[in-house]
Design an enzyme around this catalytic site. Structure first.
Site, PDB file in Angstrom:
ATOM      1  N   TYR A   1       0.729  13.357  -4.458  1.00  0.00           N
ATOM      2  CA  TYR A   1       0.906  12.051  -5.086  1.00  0.00           C
ATOM      3  C   TYR A   1       0.389  12.080  -6.523  1.00  0.00           C
ATOM      4  CZ  TYR A   1       1.320   6.952  -5.158  1.00  0.00           C
ATOM      5  OH  TYR A   1       1.691   5.656  -5.447  1.00  0.00           O
TER       6      TYR A   1
ATOM      7  N   LYS B   1       2.570  11.390  -9.924  1.00  0.00           N
ATOM      8  CA  LYS B   1       2.295  10.249 -10.792  1.00  0.00           C
ATOM      9  C   LYS B   1       1.794  10.682 -12.166  1.00  0.00           C
ATOM     10  CE  LYS B   1       3.671   7.150  -7.860  1.00  0.00           C
ATOM     11  NZ  LYS B   1       4.929   6.414  -8.102  1.00  0.00           N
TER      12      LYS B   1
ATOM     13  N   SER C   1       0.702   4.910 -10.859  1.00  0.00           N
ATOM     14  CA  SER C   1      -0.475   4.703 -10.022  1.00  0.00           C
ATOM     15  C   SER C   1      -1.712   5.053 -10.828  1.00  0.00           C
ATOM     16  CB  SER C   1      -0.401   5.606  -8.786  1.00  0.00           C
ATOM     17  OG  SER C   1      -1.625   5.610  -8.068  1.00  0.00           O
TER      18      SER C   1
END
Length: 261
Positions: free
Chosen positions: A166, A170, A153
């Site tokens: 998150y 990532k 991402s």
């Protein structure tokens, strides 16, 4: 690889390496919908025989039928590590892995629970690691030179509000992929990530129903639109194919300019 003829008798032009994937076998995790299904379709269209895996059998079965070209659907829970190991042990090695299964629990870091942490980091990092390990062991067993493609991402390159988990997962995936590239280079196995911006999928659609959230996203994406799964399909084919034969340990950022600031 033969050079193509030139109109000039004194010039031999190089030939573009092939983007075709004929004769190669690919496996895509989290392939039932959204980005995973789109990348499976892209590899199938480029000629690969694709295996779609996910926990939901109906979705991947329908996807395999739609893709054709020998595509098949196999149920696999990537959180079940003994099953992951058996999955790769019991069949011929794959030339291409799309390591796509992932999740998100957006909330302020003050509100994150241990259960939230485990859910995001276990799937996005731990499962991704052991799926890659299983795939690589089968590649080495069968003497394959292949490509590992991890779906990261833009949040693996920047920070974002309400995305501490998150971002942590990532960023970890980016470092993990670079280390894989170093471990595997001598075997001819490459490891890279695709790092998309916000892409409209069944998982993200509810967020875009909030006009304020959508406006905040569009303010950051310099090209002025939310990503689509089609924006990622060419990136996957490139990283899977001979066109990227010297590309490893890097990230192909597909973010409309978000991280250019």
């Amino acid at each position: 690889m033969r050079a193509r003829p030139s109109r000039s008798p004194n010039v031999t032009l190089p030939r573009t390496p092939s983007f075709g994937l004929d004769g190669r076998r690919a496996v895509v995790t989290g392939a039932g919908r959204g980005i995973g299904l789109a990348l499976a379709a892209a590899l199938g269209e480029a000629g690969a025989a694709v295996t779609l895996v996910a926990r939901s059998g109906d979705e991947i079965a329908a996807g395999a039928v739609a893709i054709g070209n020998g595509a098949q659907a196999l149920i696999l829970d990537v959180d079940d590590f003994p099953s992951v190991a058996r999955f790769f042990d019991e069949r011929p090695g794959f030339d291409i892995l799309i390591n796509n299964a992932g999740t998100n629990r957006p909330k302020p870091m003050m509100d994150v629970s241990e259960a939230d942490y485990d859910a995001v980091l276990d799937l996005n990092v731990k499962s991704a690691f052991f799926v890659a390990q299983g795939c690589v062991k089968a590649m080495l067993r069968d003497a394959l030179r292949g490509s590992l493609i991890h779906v990261g991402s833009q949040m693996g390159h920047v920070g974002g509000p309400n995305r501490s988990l998150y971002c942590a997962s990532k960023w970890a995936l980016e470092g993990m992929s670079k280390a894989f590239a170093l471990d595997l280079a001598s075997y001819g196995i490459r490891s890279n990530t695709i790092a998309p911006t916000f892409v409209e999928t069944p998982m993200t659609k509810p967020y875009f129903d909030d006009p304020a959230f959508k406006a905040s996203v569009l303010e950051k994406i310099k090209l002025g639109r939310v990503g689509t799964v089609e924006d990622l399909m060419g990136a996957a084919v490139y990283l899977a194919s001979d066109a990227s034969a010297l590309v490893t340990g890097t990230s192909l950022i597909v973010d409309g300019g978000w991280t250019a600031d």
